[in-house]
Design a protein around this motif. Structure first.
Motif, PDB file in Angstrom:
ATOM      1  N   GLN A 258     -14.342   4.822   0.092  1.00 56.64           N
ATOM      2  CA  GLN A 258     -13.624   6.090  -0.125  1.00 56.64           C
ATOM      3  C   GLN A 258     -13.063   6.179  -1.545  1.00 56.64           C
ATOM      4  OE1 GLN A 258     -10.698   6.441   3.007  1.00 56.64           O
ATOM      5  NE2 GLN A 258     -12.241   6.666   4.602  1.00 56.64           N
TER       6      GLN A 258
ATOM      7  N   ARG B 144       4.374   6.275   6.520  1.00 51.77           N
ATOM      8  CA  ARG B 144       3.382   7.304   6.225  1.00 51.77           C
ATOM      9  C   ARG B 144       2.608   6.903   4.977  1.00 51.77           C
ATOM     10  NH1 ARG B 144       4.173   8.111  10.607  1.00 51.77           N
ATOM     11  NH2 ARG B 144       4.842  10.009  11.708  1.00 51.77           N
ATOM     12  N   SER B 145       1.357   6.578   5.181  1.00 55.86           N
ATOM     13  CA  SER B 145       0.496   6.159   4.088  1.00 55.86           C
ATOM     14  C   SER B 145      -0.943   6.382   4.540  1.00 55.86           C
ATOM     15  CB  SER B 145       0.771   4.678   3.738  1.00 55.86           C
ATOM     16  OG  SER B 145       0.013   4.273   2.630  1.00 55.86           O
ATOM     17  N   SER B 146      -1.858   5.579   4.050  1.00 53.65           N
ATOM     18  CA  SER B 146      -3.258   5.665   4.466  1.00 53.65           C
ATOM     19  C   SER B 146      -3.927   4.320   4.241  1.00 53.65           C
ATOM     20  CB  SER B 146      -3.996   6.757   3.677  1.00 53.65           C
ATOM     21  OG  SER B 146      -4.046   6.424   2.287  1.00 53.65           O
ATOM     22  N   ARG B 147      -5.014   4.113   4.922  1.00 56.95           N
ATOM     23  CA  ARG B 147      -5.848   2.920   4.806  1.00 56.95           C
ATOM     24  C   ARG B 147      -5.049   1.626   5.007  1.00 56.95           C
ATOM     25  NH1 ARG B 147      -8.258   6.083   0.577  1.00 56.95           N
ATOM     26  NH2 ARG B 147      -7.366   4.797  -1.093  1.00 56.95           N
TER      27      ARG B 147
ATOM     28  N   ARG C 189       0.834  -1.203   0.000  1.00 54.38           N
ATOM     29  CA  ARG C 189       0.000   0.000   0.000  1.00 54.38           C
ATOM     30  C   ARG C 189       0.874   1.260   0.000  1.00 54.38           C
ATOM     31  NH1 ARG C 189      -3.923   3.333  -1.471  1.00 54.38           N
ATOM     32  NH2 ARG C 189      -4.403   4.851   0.151  1.00 54.38           N
TER      33      ARG C 189
ATOM     34  N   ASP D 154      -2.186   4.093  17.223  1.00 60.33           N
ATOM     35  CA  ASP D 154      -2.596   4.775  16.000  1.00 60.33           C
ATOM     36  C   ASP D 154      -1.552   5.804  15.577  1.00 60.33           C
ATOM     37  OD1 ASP D 154      -4.900   3.339  16.363  1.00 60.33           O
ATOM     38  OD2 ASP D 154      -6.204   5.065  16.699  1.00 60.33           O
TER      39      ASP D 154
ATOM     40  N   THR E  96      -2.309   7.683  12.549  1.00 59.56           N
ATOM     41  CA  THR E  96      -3.378   8.618  12.185  1.00 59.56           C
ATOM     42  C   THR E  96      -4.660   7.810  12.136  1.00 59.56           C
ATOM     43  OG1 THR E  96      -3.242   8.232   9.791  1.00 59.56           O
ATOM     44  CG2 THR E  96      -1.752   9.900  10.707  1.00 59.56           C
ATOM     45  N   ASP E  97      -5.788   8.487  11.882  1.00 58.00           N
ATOM     46  CA  ASP E  97      -7.031   7.732  11.759  1.00 58.00           C
ATOM     47  C   ASP E  97      -7.048   6.868  10.506  1.00 58.00           C
ATOM     48  OD1 ASP E  97      -7.247   9.750   9.887  1.00 58.00           O
ATOM     49  OD2 ASP E  97      -9.222  10.443  10.536  1.00 58.00           O
ATOM     50  N   GLN E  98      -6.138   7.140   9.587  1.00 53.86           N
ATOM     51  CA  GLN E  98      -6.008   6.322   8.383  1.00 53.86           C
ATOM     52  C   GLN E  98      -4.933   5.234   8.527  1.00 53.86           C
ATOM     53  OE1 GLN E  98      -7.607   6.755   4.916  1.00 53.86           O
ATOM     54  NE2 GLN E  98      -9.065   7.317   6.504  1.00 53.86           N
ATOM     55  N   LEU E  99      -4.203   5.258   9.640  1.00 53.61           N
ATOM     56  CA  LEU E  99      -3.200   4.244   9.955  1.00 53.61           C
ATOM     57  C   LEU E  99      -3.435   3.761  11.383  1.00 53.61           C
ATOM     58  CD1 LEU E  99       0.013   5.897   8.431  1.00 53.61           C
ATOM     59  CD2 LEU E  99      -1.261   3.967   7.477  1.00 53.61           C
TER      60      LEU E  99
ATOM     61  N   TRP F 102     -13.315   2.038   4.211  1.00 56.25           N
ATOM     62  CA  TRP F 102     -12.273   2.381   3.253  1.00 56.25           C
ATOM     63  C   TRP F 102     -12.655   2.024   1.836  1.00 56.25           C
ATOM     64  CZ3 TRP F 102      -7.688   0.174   6.614  1.00 56.25           C
ATOM     65  CH2 TRP F 102      -7.436   1.070   7.665  1.00 56.25           C
TER      66      TRP F 102
END
Length: 504
Positions: free
Chosen positions: A504, A435-438, A195, A457, A459-462, A501
């Motif tokens: 999105q 650093r990424s997302s989902r 990802r 956590d 972020t809220d995406q990681l 996800w």
């Protein structure tokens, strides 16, 4: 809900469970052979039995053409990579789930059972599993020589995934569908990195028990083992330490070797000629506890794993049994229990035999099931050496320099090269600072590998899902009635994230 899933993050605060069944799939891998002794090092799949697949939506093995070297346009060599398909739950327009193979043969049992299939049924997903290059039947080269192993890396594996996703997407009309990567342990790391490095090809990842931070020395592994043993019986790791210390002391006196040979049912009379001999023997016996802790009370029996019934509670029960003699004698009883459970006649604890097997470059060699390949990856990319260097752990006698020397002995990779390779891996992927997302990072608090994973956590995406009281990859296995409530909640939480996800 997050607090219910995560607990406090402190193993010392884990409630004691009624650990009563014998264990382990781990056990299983305990110490019996050179290959099995690698399981706690992250190498946990190559020795598993294969499950036959029934017809009707479940594929037999299929083959995909890959480049040998994705990063050299002048190299046109190709090879065939094995994969499997399950389209039982697929509904047009549904997502595509890609299970990533790791440091052993891709096990077709995963095409019939596992949490990811529960998700697939609910979401109408097509399920694919791709075997990792150089493992199982996916042989890119004629042998496992050092020259050929340079094509074995996580970067080449990710490029395999990318090319597979692109071509299968085009050929099956799935290019515009949402793809989700799944993996556990090293494949969990690959899921996260897929990802990270190919965000245009994969929409989300479930990176279970993923060690994302490379490190040459990994003493934290055994520190978690201490805390996990203590979570069942506070005196258990103390007894283990006494036993290990006693054994290490006796290894200094050749007059004790006959007794040690009998006490631990060795295949040949114990011979200690170098520090490597004693370190290998001591590490092999420690592997009993390391393996059981790593896979404590999991549900791997569906994979055909032998001896999936030994738990931390069982081992600590043996160590607490005064009728068996002093702690040293109980340590021997644990080793014999492991061998009996695995139907092993004796324990091969010879470093010279291990070195012979590990340097055999044939695909028919005794370490070609994955041992030679995985240790090469630790030397060339990750480190992960579970040394006994920390004072806050229960074992004696296998320091970091013993671990790293094997890189030089087996692959001509120096200690300095190992350190540089690990630094480069962290620089390339980001380590803890990914650093990424989902991407969701499930980890179990008992699993020693969580020390190199994401447990809070980013972020809220990681998000992290830190599951109190569970072991390595527990959330991936089929649900059972005896599962901890927080494990069931974790599976549900991951599914809700995927639902979110995929929209999105």
């Amino acid at each position: 809900m997050e607090k219910l899933l995560m607990g406090s993050g402190s193993l010392n605060n884990m409630s004691n469970k009624g650990y009563g069944s014998l264990l382990l799939s781990l056990l299983l891998l305990s110490v019996v052979t050179e290959a099995q002794a690698l399981f706690h090092k992250g190498f946990s799949k190559f020795q598993r039995q294969k499950a036959a697949l029934s017809p009707g939506g479940l594929s037999s093995e299929l083959w995909f053409t890959q480049k040998l070297d994705h990063f050299n346009g002048a190299d046109s060599r190709q090879w065939k990579q094995r994969y499997f398909v399950n389209d039982v739950f697929y509904k047009p327009g549904g997502p595509v789930f890609l299970m990533i193979g790791g440091e052993g043969p891709a096990n077709p049992a995963w095409m019939k059972q596992g949490t990811w299939l529960t998700y697939a049924q609910k979401l109408g997903a097509l399920c694919l599993m791709l075997e990792h290059r150089f493992y199982g039947k996916s042989h890119p080269t004629l042998d496992l020589s050092i020259d050929n192993l340079r094509y074995l890396s996580s970067r080449q594996a990710l490029a395999d995934l990318a090319h597979f996703r692109t071509v299968i997407g085009e050929s099956r009309g799935l290019s515009n569908e949402r793809w989700v990567a799944f993996g556990g342990s090293y494949p969990g790391s690959l899921a996260a990195w897929f990802r990270l490095k190919y965000p245009h090809l994969v929409s989300a990842s479930v990176a279970t028990s993923a060690p994302v931070h490379g490190t040459v020395n990994f003493p934290e592994y055994l520190e978690v083992v201490w805390r996990s043993l203590a979570s069942v019986n506070t005196n258990c790791p103390v007894l283990v330490k006494k036993a290990s210390d006693t054994l290490a002391e006796r290894l200094k006196d050749p007059k004790t070797y006959d007794n040690i040979t009998r006490d631990f049912n060795l295949c040949t009379k114990l011979q200690i000629q170098t520090e490597m001999d004693s370190a290998y023997f001591l590490e092999t016996l420690a592997g009993n506890f390391m393996d059981v802790v790593q896979y404590n009370e999991d549900n791997r029996a569906f994979e055909g794993v032998v001896g999936t019934n030994i738990t931390i509670g069982v081992l600590c029960g043996v160590m607490a049994d005064t009728s068996l003699g002093d702690p040293y004698s109980r340590y021997g009883a644990v080793a014999r229990l492991m061998m009996d459970t695995l139907s092993m006649k004796c324990l091969n604890a010879s470093f010279s035999n291990n070195a012979r097997d590990m340097t055999n470059t044939s695909w028919d060699g005794p370490a070609a099931g994955g041992g030679r390949q995985w240790v090469y990856q630790t030397c060339s990319e990750f480190g992960f050496y579970q040394s006994s260097d920390s004072p806050n752990q229960p074992f004696t006698g296998f320091p970091l320099h013993y671990q790293v020397k094997q890189c030089a002995d087996f692959y001509n990779i120096s200690a300095e090269q190992v350190a540089a390779a690990v630094d480069e891996t962290n620089e390339y992927y980001g380590g803890y600072n990914i650093r990424s997302s989902r991407i969701v990072f499930p980890n179990g608090s008992i699993d020693p590998w969580h020390a190199l994973g994401i447990t809070q956590d980013i972020t809220d995406q990681l998000p992290a899902v830190f599951i109190k009281g569970t072991a390595h990859c527990a959330n991936m296995y089929p649900a059972r009635g005896q599962d901890l409530p927080q494990l069931s909640l974790a599976r549900d939480h991951i599914f809700l994230l995927l639902q979110q996800w995929l929209k999105q």
